[in-house]
Design an enzyme around this catalytic site. Structure first.
Site, mmCIF file in Angstrom:
data_model
loop_
_atom_site.group_PDB
_atom_site.id
_atom_site.type_symbol
_atom_site.label_atom_id
_atom_site.label_comp_id
_atom_site.label_asym_id
_atom_site.label_seq_id
_atom_site.Cartn_x
_atom_site.Cartn_y
_atom_site.Cartn_z
ATOM 1 N N HIS A 130 0.873 -1.179 0.000
ATOM 2 C CA HIS A 130 0.000 0.000 0.000
ATOM 3 C C HIS A 130 0.913 1.233 0.000
ATOM 4 O O HIS A 130 2.018 1.193 0.540
ATOM 5 C CB HIS A 130 -0.827 -0.059 1.288
ATOM 6 C CG HIS A 130 -1.920 0.940 1.408
ATOM 7 N ND1 HIS A 130 -1.698 2.248 1.760
ATOM 8 C CD2 HIS A 130 -3.269 0.827 1.256
ATOM 9 C CE1 HIS A 130 -2.860 2.887 1.823
ATOM 10 N NE2 HIS A 130 -3.831 2.046 1.511
ATOM 11 N N ASP A 207 3.075 -4.335 8.071
ATOM 12 C CA ASP A 207 1.823 -3.592 7.909
ATOM 13 C C ASP A 207 0.689 -4.601 8.071
ATOM 14 O O ASP A 207 0.438 -5.424 7.190
ATOM 15 C CB ASP A 207 1.833 -2.953 6.506
ATOM 16 C CG ASP A 207 0.467 -2.408 6.105
ATOM 17 O OD1 ASP A 207 -0.522 -2.657 6.801
ATOM 18 O OD2 ASP A 207 0.408 -1.746 5.052
ATOM 19 N N GLN A 210 -4.557 -5.222 6.894
ATOM 20 C CA GLN A 210 -5.545 -6.153 6.343
ATOM 21 C C GLN A 210 -5.559 -7.493 7.074
ATOM 22 O O GLN A 210 -6.409 -8.335 6.812
ATOM 23 C CB GLN A 210 -5.282 -6.399 4.849
ATOM 24 C CG GLN A 210 -5.502 -5.183 3.987
ATOM 25 C CD GLN A 210 -6.950 -4.692 4.012
ATOM 26 O OE1 GLN A 210 -7.886 -5.472 4.192
ATOM 27 N NE2 GLN A 210 -7.140 -3.392 3.863
ATOM 28 N N LYS A 233 -10.332 -1.215 10.400
ATOM 29 C CA LYS A 233 -10.337 -2.397 9.524
ATOM 30 C C LYS A 233 -10.837 -3.620 10.279
ATOM 31 O O LYS A 233 -10.990 -4.687 9.717
ATOM 32 C CB LYS A 233 -8.929 -2.695 9.014
ATOM 33 C CG LYS A 233 -8.206 -1.536 8.369
ATOM 34 C CD LYS A 233 -8.557 -1.361 6.918
ATOM 35 C CE LYS A 233 -7.605 -0.370 6.266
ATOM 36 N NZ LYS A 233 -8.126 0.124 4.992
ATOM 37 N N CYS A 371 -4.738 2.336 -3.710
ATOM 38 C CA CYS A 371 -3.487 2.844 -3.095
ATOM 39 C C CYS A 371 -2.324 1.880 -3.305
ATOM 40 O O CYS A 371 -1.437 1.757 -2.442
ATOM 41 C CB CYS A 371 -3.650 3.140 -1.612
ATOM 42 S SG CYS A 371 -4.815 4.457 -1.275
HETATM 43 N N1 PLP Z 1 -1.854 -0.798 4.597
HETATM 44 C C1 PLP Z 1 -2.803 -1.519 4.010
HETATM 45 C C2 PLP Z 1 -2.480 -2.885 3.485
HETATM 46 C C3 PLP Z 1 -4.103 -1.002 3.902
HETATM 47 O O1 PLP Z 1 -5.070 -1.719 3.320
HETATM 48 C C4 PLP Z 1 -4.363 0.278 4.413
HETATM 49 C C5 PLP Z 1 -5.695 0.892 4.243
HETATM 50 O O2 PLP Z 1 -6.383 0.626 3.281
HETATM 51 C C6 PLP Z 1 -3.329 0.974 5.034
HETATM 52 C C7 PLP Z 1 -2.097 0.402 5.105
HETATM 53 C C8 PLP Z 1 -3.559 2.318 5.629
HETATM 54 O O3 PLP Z 1 -4.434 2.221 6.699
HETATM 55 P P1 PLP Z 1 -5.042 3.537 7.371
HETATM 56 O O4 PLP Z 1 -5.620 4.343 6.244
HETATM 57 O O5 PLP Z 1 -6.064 3.025 8.315
HETATM 58 O O6 PLP Z 1 -3.924 4.235 8.048
#
Ligand code: PLP
Length: 413
Positions: A130, A207, A210, A233, A371
């Site tokens: 992401h 990260d 998900q 999430k 993203c």
């Molecule tokens: N990393 C992954 C794999 C994501 O799916 C997301 C959000 O869609 C993020 C990071 C960023 O999360 P947040 O927007 O809650 O900070």
């Protein structure tokens, strides 16, 4: 067609009853919400916790000695304990509350990264990341003169582990990868990734955005150095999340932001910083949402994550089979290990058009690059249609999406 009680230990109707937002019509049709990888809906227990806080004991935390302040502080710190258990951290002090995964990763890059990454050092990311696990590393790499290397993605959407092994060297300072991909659902072999990185002397940032709703998270078993999650999430509120870091790393890190709460003493000559985790929680935090994060985790624990994941897997298998049979559909991401994310394109029909036409039927999917622009470029596409499933979704909702897709294909021919 499967009924609502497919998974033996889970009563889907009972679960659906706990989510007020699901019981509405969108564009005259019953809502089928398949945008769970973007954000999950919230159960009544989470909503109640927010209301209870604002109606009953709204107060700033840590500093007050009056009753409401003490009650709010207790609830906030209890939440830390619950999140600690949720990810199996050894201590509550290793859990820092953040705005979410994005802030968690930025915290690591701005503190540990700035302190430990030097000219010529290498940072390994994966092609599945992401933007929030790419851009913060680019910022620190640019500042320090470090080099970013990327683990390639194979045709099925899994990582090329042989290439990963080759990328690792004594120049590798950081490996930062997701536990599960938001665009494709691929579950990465993070345990192996971490072991190999550690053998090369690198630190690992996971990260977990998900993963948190679908996979077991055990930071001690994984032995990761940092792990970031977002509450929204996993059935919790937006604007809050948690960053896990190993105690010895957090203690050696410089502060992230300066302000109240992160200090022990301040004078114009010299300021001393607070102990972890407060050193990294400057200012008034998102108190209500942190407290409600606990209710979200309790919701998951009550259903049982394994039972939830098993049911979501059934949804994914059913949707994969049905959508895969639609004429001209190309599934993007078919790795063996996946969380409940189904990404696809249909010939040259723009994903945005598909999303709009499904919305007219009350079916909410996400369209676009999610993203993950580098990943889309890798597959030679602008974006996908993404249906991501949560425990409250049903086979009937999938049928409705499939029916919609079949009509779209017919109509657009
Ligand atoms: N990393 C992954 C794999 C994501 O799916 C997301 C959000 O869609 C993020 C990071 C960023 O999360 P947040 O927007 O809650 O900070």
């Amino acid at each position: 067609m499967a009924d609502l009680k497919t998974a033996p230990s889970i009563d889907i109707q009972k679960i659906r009853d706990q989510f007020p937002v699901l019981h509405q019509k969108v564009n005259g049709k019953p809502l089928a919400y398949f945008d769970n990888a973007a954000t999950t809906q919230k159960p009544q227990s989470v909503i109640n916790t927010l209301v209870d806080y604002y109606q009953g004991y709204n107060a700033n935390i840590h500093r007050g000695i009056h009753t409401l302040a003490e009650k709010a502080t207790k609830a906030y710190e209890e939440s830390r304990k619950v999140i600690q258990r949720f990810i199996n951290a050894a201590e509550g002090e290793e859990v820092i509350f953040t705005k979410g995964t994005t802030e968690g990763i930025n915290l690591v890059t701005a503190t540990y990264g700035r302190q430990n990454i030097h000219k010529g050092d290498e940072i390994i990311l994966s092609g599945l990341e992401h933007h929030s696990n790419i851009v913060p590393w680019q910022i620190v790499a640019e500042e320090k003169g470090a080099i970013i290397k990327v683990i390639p993605v194979l045709e099925d959407g899994s990582l090329d582990m042989a290439s990963y092994r080759n990328l690792l060297s004594d120049r590798t300072k950081i490996v930062a990868v997701n536990h599960a991909s938001n665009s494709l659902g691929t579950v990465n072999p993070v345990k192996e990734i971490i072991e190999l990185a550690h053998l090369a002397g690198a630190r690992v940032v996971i990260d977990g955005a998900q993963a948190s709703a679908h996979l077991d998270i055990d930071v001690q078993e994984l032995d990761c150095d940092f792990y970031a999650i977002s509450a929204h999430k996993v059935y919790g509120p937006t604007g809050t999340g948690a960053l896990y870091g190993k105690r010895e790393l957090l203690e050696a890190m410089p502060p992230y932001q300066g302000g109240g709460e992160m200090i022990k003493n301040v004078s114009f000559e010299k300021t001393t910083y607070n102990d972890i985790p407060h050193r990294f929680e400057a200012g008034t935090p998102n108190i209500a949402d942190v407290i409600a994060f606990k209710s979200a985790v309790e919701f998951v624990s009550k259903q049982g994550k394994h039972a939830m994941a098993a049911y979501e897997h059934e949804l994914l298998s059913y949707a994969t089979e049905r959508v895969g049979k639609i004429q001209d559909v190309r599934l993007i991401g078919t790795a063996r290990e996946k969380v409940s994310v189904l990404s696809f394109v249909i010939n040259d029909i723009h994903p945005f058009d598909i999303g709009q036409m499904l919305d007219a039927r009350g079916v909410a999917v996400r369209t676009g690059h999610h993203c993950t622009e580098p990943l889309m470029n890798h597959f030679g596409i602008e974006g996908t249609v993404r249906a991501s499933f949560a425990v409250y979704n049903t086979m009937e909702e999938i049928d409705s999406m499939v029916e919609g897709l079949e009509r779209i294909v017919k109509f657009m021919k």
